[in-house]
Design a protein around this motif. Structure first.
Motif: not given
Length: 454
Positions: A4-9, A49-67
């Motif tokens: 998760l961290v690696e993909r976000l970075r 906005v595109e960075q937010v979309r990237f974070v949400l796509r990553t969270a969905t793919e990895l099934r990680v909660p977002v607050v």
């Protein structure tokens, strides 16, 4: 979590991803008491906005909660972390994109501070009326998430009445545009209203089109003292029944008045059981104040002091603004937020006083009297287990009292973690089931701010 961290970075700019436990812990909760916070996996600061979309796509793919988070000034635990989550701080998306004085619309990013928008609107002769007490630090995104209000709601309304349209990133990263940027429009279901007050459980607001109003001009304030809460409540009812629409109508109980005096030496009358502040703006404000003065005296006011000018008005309002800081000096505070019909305001305050006596606690109450929104502040010693338990019990009894009086468990602070059980009681089984179905339609995996509200 390493992946998760690696993909976000890899997908976000330098400095946008934080994993230091001391840093993430500092962002793990809002200002609510009695609300647990989990341990986040990572904290991110998207800038567009595109960075937010990237974070949400990553969270969905990895099934990680977002607050999602704004300034974390909330009082219900709505921004608190859950274990293993991405904390999505929107504070760097803080640009006012446009202010149109013809269409009277501001377009802003979610991290814009409420006061900054208000000042920018004022510079072109307009105003953004919603004014939460934390307006100097709270963000528009957070205001939208909780459906925030403020001191001037009695005349100018709450956040929901000013949100014309939203750009929202859904859980899977899709971008949704709701509402419109026209003066009127009724096409389709009102998704904008649905999203306001949803506390980040349905989507992440990344842009908002907000209605502005002509600047109202300065207020003149009147202060009325009463020797009983019943008399003050009667005055509130008489003012509204007479057809007045004050720009502000606030009520402070005796506990709050004493606390403000102890903190600021303001010389407020210690004998008063309730202090009512009423303000008007507009060209006929002096006439309106004179009419309200007569109504307050007829209802039993023991003293009425109308301000002569703006400076005196600000001095009177300062007492109200100091209410919460003054009560916080007395101990740990749990700030409640129960709205009741105006006609039940006195019953609410009297009931809270009885709860305080029954549990041996100090509970001060300040109210947006014009719309029946009360803020009981339970004061206790957090190091004392018995007091803490009594504070929790008193909180629940205040919630129950509000519902018994035909009210709601929150007028402007939101549900978050703090009031989930009470929201279920207020909605009933059918209402709760439908709201959960709506949640599932927007967020089928349940990754957006899980555990909040429903």
């Amino acid at each position: 979590m390493g992946e998760l961290v690696e993909r976000l970075r890899a997908g976000l700019p330098d400095g946008a991803v934080a994993v230091d436990p001391d840093v993430t812990a500092a962002y793990a909760r809002d200002m609510a008491g009695f609300c647990e916070a989990g341990e986040p996996a990572v904290l991110v600061f998207p800038e567009d906005v595109e960075q937010v979309r990237f974070v949400l796509r990553t969270a969905t793919e990895l099934r990680v909660p977002v607050v999602p988070q704004g300034a974390r000034t909330g009082l219900s635990g709505g921004a608190n972390a859950v274990d293993g989550c991405i904390l999505l701080s929107l504070t760097r998306m803080n640009r006012i994109l446009s202010i149109d004085p013809v269409d009277r619309i501001a377009v802003v990013q979610p991290g814009v501070v409420n006061a900054e928008l208000s000042r920018a609107a004022e510079a072109v002769g307009l105003s953004y009326p919603p004014d939460p007490s934390s307006w100097e630090s709270c963000t528009i995104g957070g205001n939208i998430g909780t459906g925030a209000g403020g001191l001037c709601c009695v005349k100018y309304g709450v956040t929901a009445e000013y949100v014309l349209g939203l750009d929202v990133v859904l859980a899977d990263g899709r971008l949704l545009r709701t509402g419109r940027r026209t003066a009127k429009g009724v096409a389709g279901y009102d998704l904008t209203r649905l999203l306001v007050g949803s506390e980040g459980t349905l989507g992440v607001v990344v842009e908002a089109a907000l209605a502005l109003r002509p600047a109202p001009g300065p207020q003149l304030v009147l202060a009325a003292e009463f020797d009983s809460v019943d008399a003050a409540g009667a005055a509130v009812c008489e003012v509204m029944a007479a057809g007045h629409t004050p720009s502000l109508m606030e009520l402070m109980d005796a506990t709050t008045v004493r606390a403000v005096n102890e903190m600021a030496r303001m010389g407020l009358p210690e004998s008063t059981r309730a202090l009512l502040l009423v303000a008007f703006d507009g060209p006929d404000q002096r006439e309106r104040l004179a009419e309200v003065e007569a109504l307050c005296k007829a209802a039993g006011a023991t003293g009425v002091v109308p301000a002569e000018d703006r400076a005196e008005s600000e001095l009177l309002l300062q007492a109200r603004r100091l209410s919460l800081p003054a009560l916080e000096r007395l101990g740990t505070t749990m700030i409640d937020d129960v709205a009741v019909p105006r006609s039940a305001l006195a019953a609410m305050l009297n009931g809270v006083a009885a709860i305080a006596d029954r549990h041996g606690l100090t509970i001060g109450v300040v109210s947006h009297a014009g719309d029946g929104n009360t803020h009981p502040v339970v004061i206790f010693d957090a190091k004392d287990e018995d007091q803490t338990a009594r504070a929790r019990t008193s909180f629940d009894e205040i919630m129950a009292l509000g519902l018994e009086l035909g009210g709601t468990v929150t007028g402007e602070h939101g549900v978050g973690l703090l009031k989930r059980e009470w929201l279920a009681r207020e909605l009933g089984p059918v209402g709760l089931e439908l709201q959960r179905q709506i949640k599932a339609a927007f967020d089928p995996l349940g990754i957006l701010n899980p555990g909040k509200m429903l």
